[in-house]
Motif scaffolding. Sequence first.
Motif, PDB file in Angstrom:
ATOM      1  N   SER A  44       0.807  -1.223   0.000  1.00 17.28           N
ATOM      2  CA  SER A  44       0.000   0.000   0.000  1.00 17.28           C
ATOM      3  C   SER A  44       0.841   1.276   0.000  1.00 17.28           C
ATOM      4  CB  SER A  44      -0.943   0.005   1.208  1.00 17.28           C
ATOM      5  OG  SER A  44      -0.191  -0.012   2.406  1.00 17.28           O
ATOM      6  N   HIS A  45       2.154   1.151  -0.084  1.00 22.08           N
ATOM      7  CA  HIS A  45       3.051   2.304  -0.079  1.00 22.08           C
ATOM      8  C   HIS A  45       3.706   2.437  -1.448  1.00 22.08           C
ATOM      9  CE1 HIS A  45       2.680   2.512   4.297  1.00 22.08           C
ATOM     10  NE2 HIS A  45       2.789   1.184   4.272  1.00 22.08           N
ATOM     11  N   THR A  46       3.187   3.341  -2.252  1.00 25.84           N
ATOM     12  CA  THR A  46       3.613   3.475  -3.641  1.00 25.84           C
ATOM     13  C   THR A  46       5.107   3.752  -3.782  1.00 25.84           C
ATOM     14  OG1 THR A  46       1.424   4.315  -4.175  1.00 25.84           O
ATOM     15  CG2 THR A  46       3.137   4.673  -5.815  1.00 25.84           C
ATOM     16  N   ALA A  47       5.644   4.681  -3.005  1.00 27.89           N
ATOM     17  CA  ALA A  47       7.058   5.043  -3.132  1.00 27.89           C
ATOM     18  C   ALA A  47       7.959   3.867  -2.759  1.00 27.89           C
ATOM     19  CB  ALA A  47       7.376   6.259  -2.263  1.00 27.89           C
ATOM     20  N   ILE A  48       7.574   3.123  -1.755  1.00 35.93           N
ATOM     21  CA  ILE A  48       8.358   1.960  -1.342  1.00 35.93           C
ATOM     22  C   ILE A  48       8.291   0.880  -2.417  1.00 35.93           C
ATOM     23  CG2 ILE A  48       8.594   0.116   0.374  1.00 35.93           C
ATOM     24  CD1 ILE A  48       7.481   2.121   2.448  1.00 35.93           C
ATOM     25  N   MET A  49       7.115   0.655  -2.967  1.00 35.33           N
ATOM     26  CA  MET A  49       6.969  -0.357  -4.024  1.00 35.33           C
ATOM     27  C   MET A  49       7.788   0.014  -5.258  1.00 35.33           C
ATOM     28  SD  MET A  49       5.357  -2.881  -2.903  1.00 35.33           S
ATOM     29  CE  MET A  49       5.365  -3.708  -4.477  1.00 35.33           C
ATOM     30  N   ALA A  50       7.866   1.301  -5.578  1.00 36.61           N
ATOM     31  CA  ALA A  50       8.680   1.735  -6.720  1.00 36.61           C
ATOM     32  C   ALA A  50      10.149   1.412  -6.464  1.00 36.61           C
ATOM     33  CB  ALA A  50       8.492   3.228  -6.968  1.00 36.61           C
ATOM     34  N   ALA A  51      10.632   1.681  -5.260  1.00 39.08           N
ATOM     35  CA  ALA A  51      12.028   1.384  -4.918  1.00 39.08           C
ATOM     36  C   ALA A  51      12.287  -0.115  -4.965  1.00 39.08           C
ATOM     37  CB  ALA A  51      12.355   1.945  -3.533  1.00 39.08           C
ATOM     38  N   ILE A  52      11.339  -0.907  -4.477  1.00 37.24           N
ATOM     39  CA  ILE A  52      11.475  -2.366  -4.501  1.00 37.24           C
ATOM     40  C   ILE A  52      11.544  -2.862  -5.942  1.00 37.24           C
ATOM     41  CG2 ILE A  52      10.237  -4.532  -4.036  1.00 37.24           C
ATOM     42  CD1 ILE A  52       9.227  -3.141  -1.412  1.00 37.24           C
ATOM     43  N   TYR A  53      10.672  -2.352  -6.789  1.00 33.82           N
ATOM     44  CA  TYR A  53      10.655  -2.773  -8.191  1.00 33.82           C
ATOM     45  C   TYR A  53      11.980  -2.462  -8.879  1.00 33.82           C
ATOM     46  CZ  TYR A  53       9.600  -2.914 -13.143  1.00 33.82           C
ATOM     47  OH  TYR A  53       9.648  -3.175 -14.478  1.00 33.82           O
ATOM     48  N   LEU A  54      12.482  -1.239  -8.691  1.00 38.93           N
ATOM     49  CA  LEU A  54      13.749  -0.852  -9.319  1.00 38.93           C
ATOM     50  C   LEU A  54      14.904  -1.703  -8.802  1.00 38.93           C
ATOM     51  CD1 LEU A  54      13.326   3.023  -9.320  1.00 38.93           C
ATOM     52  CD2 LEU A  54      13.189   1.478 -11.287  1.00 38.93           C
ATOM     53  N   ALA A  55      14.913  -1.972  -7.514  1.00 41.57           N
ATOM     54  CA  ALA A  55      15.970  -2.807  -6.933  1.00 41.57           C
ATOM     55  C   ALA A  55      15.885  -4.236  -7.452  1.00 41.57           C
ATOM     56  CB  ALA A  55      15.873  -2.778  -5.412  1.00 41.57           C
ATOM     57  N   GLU A  56      14.665  -4.740  -7.581  1.00 42.73           N
ATOM     58  CA  GLU A  56      14.479  -6.093  -8.117  1.00 42.73           C
ATOM     59  C   GLU A  56      15.029  -6.174  -9.541  1.00 42.73           C
ATOM     60  OE1 GLU A  56      10.901  -9.268  -9.111  1.00 42.73           O
ATOM     61  OE2 GLU A  56      10.414  -7.170  -8.808  1.00 42.73           O
TER      62      GLU A  56
END
Length: 71
Positions: A44-56
């Motif tokens: 539910s945290h858009t900014a965190i999910m974006a960082a996770i996606y880029l790191a993945e």
Amino acid sequence: MMTDSKPLNSDLIDKLYWVRKFRMAKNEQTLAFMVSKVTDNYHSHTAIMAAIYLAECQRERELAQGRLLEH
């Protein structure tokens, strides 16, 4: 004595924070498991999910290139 302290919100939106975490994955299956787990926690945290996606994505490229970095 080492403690596993909770990361700050500013750390969670930093791609490099997640890259360091995901570098513990030695193969794509482990990476997928790690990403799934943190996605469940932060969906539910858009900014965190974006960082996770880029790191993945970065870690997937590193694994494809045979880079097995720990930190």
